[in-house]
Design an enzyme around this catalytic site. Structure first.
Site, PDB file in Angstrom:
ATOM      1  N   ASN A 112      32.543 -20.666  -7.261  1.00 52.75           N
ATOM      2  CA  ASN A 112      33.802 -20.645  -7.995  1.00 52.75           C
ATOM      3  C   ASN A 112      33.616 -19.659  -9.147  1.00 52.75           C
ATOM      4  O   ASN A 112      32.949 -19.973 -10.127  1.00 52.75           O
ATOM      5  CB  ASN A 112      34.109 -22.063  -8.514  1.00 52.75           C
ATOM      6  N   LYS A 168      35.695 -18.600 -11.222  1.00 51.27           N
ATOM      7  CA  LYS A 168      36.559 -18.894 -12.377  1.00 51.27           C
ATOM      8  C   LYS A 168      37.207 -17.596 -12.876  1.00 51.27           C
ATOM      9  O   LYS A 168      37.458 -16.702 -12.070  1.00 51.27           O
ATOM     10  CB  LYS A 168      35.765 -19.638 -13.459  1.00 51.27           C
ATOM     11  N   HIS A 210      40.465 -28.974 -10.038  1.00 47.80           N
ATOM     12  CA  HIS A 210      39.279 -28.693 -10.851  1.00 47.80           C
ATOM     13  C   HIS A 210      39.481 -29.291 -12.238  1.00 47.80           C
ATOM     14  O   HIS A 210      40.590 -29.305 -12.770  1.00 47.80           O
ATOM     15  CB  HIS A 210      39.048 -27.175 -10.952  1.00 47.80           C
ATOM     16  N   GLU A 239      38.895 -28.193 -15.044  1.00 48.89           N
ATOM     17  CA  GLU A 239      39.492 -27.254 -16.015  1.00 48.89           C
ATOM     18  C   GLU A 239      41.008 -27.223 -15.867  1.00 48.89           C
ATOM     19  O   GLU A 239      41.733 -27.002 -16.840  1.00 48.89           O
ATOM     20  CB  GLU A 239      38.849 -25.866 -15.850  1.00 48.89           C
ATOM     21  N   GLU A 284      32.378 -33.368  -9.350  1.00 47.62           N
ATOM     22  CA  GLU A 284      31.947 -32.526 -10.467  1.00 47.62           C
ATOM     23  C   GLU A 284      32.079 -33.314 -11.770  1.00 47.62           C
ATOM     24  O   GLU A 284      33.160 -33.375 -12.363  1.00 47.62           O
ATOM     25  CB  GLU A 284      32.818 -31.265 -10.560  1.00 47.62           C
ATOM     26  N   GLY A 316      29.037 -26.318 -16.777  1.00 43.84           N
ATOM     27  CA  GLY A 316      28.823 -25.253 -17.749  1.00 43.84           C
ATOM     28  C   GLY A 316      27.978 -25.671 -18.942  1.00 43.84           C
ATOM     29  O   GLY A 316      27.900 -24.959 -19.935  1.00 43.84           O
ATOM     30  N   SER A 353      26.425 -27.345 -13.168  1.00 43.21           N
ATOM     31  CA  SER A 353      25.126 -26.764 -13.534  1.00 43.21           C
ATOM     32  C   SER A 353      24.118 -26.767 -12.384  1.00 43.21           C
ATOM     33  O   SER A 353      22.934 -27.014 -12.590  1.00 43.21           O
ATOM     34  CB  SER A 353      24.545 -27.461 -14.767  1.00 43.21           C
TER      35      SER A 353
HETATM   36  P1  13P Z   1      28.836 -24.616 -13.473  1.00 49.76           P
HETATM   37  O1  13P Z   1      28.023 -24.408 -12.240  1.00 49.76           O
HETATM   38  O2  13P Z   1      28.965 -23.371 -14.317  1.00 49.76           O
HETATM   39  O3  13P Z   1      28.403 -25.813 -14.262  1.00 49.76           O
HETATM   40  O4  13P Z   1      30.343 -24.920 -12.992  1.00 49.76           O
HETATM   41  C1  13P Z   1      30.555 -25.867 -12.014  1.00 49.76           C
HETATM   42  C2  13P Z   1      31.975 -25.787 -11.610  1.00 49.76           C
HETATM   43  O5  13P Z   1      32.869 -26.050 -12.393  1.00 49.76           O
HETATM   44  C3  13P Z   1      32.269 -25.342 -10.243  1.00 49.76           C
HETATM   45  O6  13P Z   1      33.604 -25.534  -9.929  1.00 49.76           O
END
Ligand code: 13P
Length: 249
Positions: A9, A11, A95, A97, A167, A173, A212
């Protein structure tokens, strides 16, 4: 036996050149005969070019969201029909976010999920709790509510053509990965909940872990019985790291 799936992803990162460069490095490094299925979810605007660069490859193309409507006055949205035109096969929905920064409700996420399925996209439904929810022992309530919204809208049979990504928000992150036991506990809980409705679908459902995932923790996470791969954020922006993760699956 479930196949493993590793999805990057991206982003809202990179630019046109970097996206194509990253993809080129991933394709060059993956080679033939990778055990896991691999996918990438670039920002919407790069989907056409990334899709073109993927011609003839088995790497799957995915979007980071999908509209809950087919067409019309929905400023800022991109429909499943449009995504299909450019060769998308996967669509991330829900997601954290989107849920937490942009206020998407579980009902909206379920409507997006249903639209993806209706037009033949495989939704990757993201579910997961915040740190506060985990610390107040509400993890299973939250994950259950996020799952139930989709089950009520689209039914358990829909999961035959979908993927779930667990997740935990506190691991995204942050560099703070869920331990293999913490992740496995939630994954097996999700699978058991679905098994109560349909044992076959539960058994074949791919449940990815995200939060992560890095080259040094991927193999341990993916070795857990109910973890079928990963949804990778930060580490998917570096071809070497992403390839190592893909090869761990
Ligand atoms: P990270 O791997 O940067 O923690 O992000 C995970 C994520 O949100 C994948 O959709």
């Amino acid at each position: 036996m479930r196949r493993s799936l590793v999805v990057g992803n991206w982003k809202m990162n990179g630019n046109r050149g970097k996206s194509l460069g990253l993809l080129g490095d991933i394709l060059a490094g993956l080679g033939e005969g990778a055990k896991a299925d691999v996918g990438v979810c670039p920002p919407f605007v790069y989907l056409p070019e990334v899709g073109e660069a993927l011609t003839g490859s088995s790497v799957l193309l995915g979007s980071q969201n999908v509209a809950d409507q087919d067409e019309g006055a929905f400023t800022g949205e991109v429909s499943a029909l449009m995504l299909k035109e450019f060769g998308c096969q996967l669509a991330i929905v829900g997601h954290s976010e989107r849920r937490l920064i942009y206020g998407e409700s579980s009902a909206l996420v379920a409507a997006r999920y249903a639209k993806a399925l209706q037009h033949g996209l495989i939704p990757i439904l993201c579910i997961g709790e915040t740190l506060e929810e985990r610390e107040s022992e509400r993890t299973f309530d939250v994950v259950g509510e996020q799952l139930d919204a989709v089950l009520h809208t689209a039914g358990v049979a829909s999961l035959a053509k979908a993927v779930i990504a667990y997740e935990p928000v506190w691991a995204i992150g942050t560099g703070r990965t869920a331990s293999t036991e913490q992740a496995q506990e939630v994954h097996s809980w999700i699978r058991a909940r679905i098994a109560k409705l349909d044992a076959n679908i539960s058994e074949s459902l791919q449940i990815l872990y995200g939060g992560s995932v890095k080259p040094d923790n991927a193999a341990a996470l993916f070795s857990m019985p109910d973890i079928d791969g990963g949804l990778i954020g930060g580490a998917s922006l570096d071809a070497n790291s992403f390839l190592k993760i893909c090869h761990s699956a």
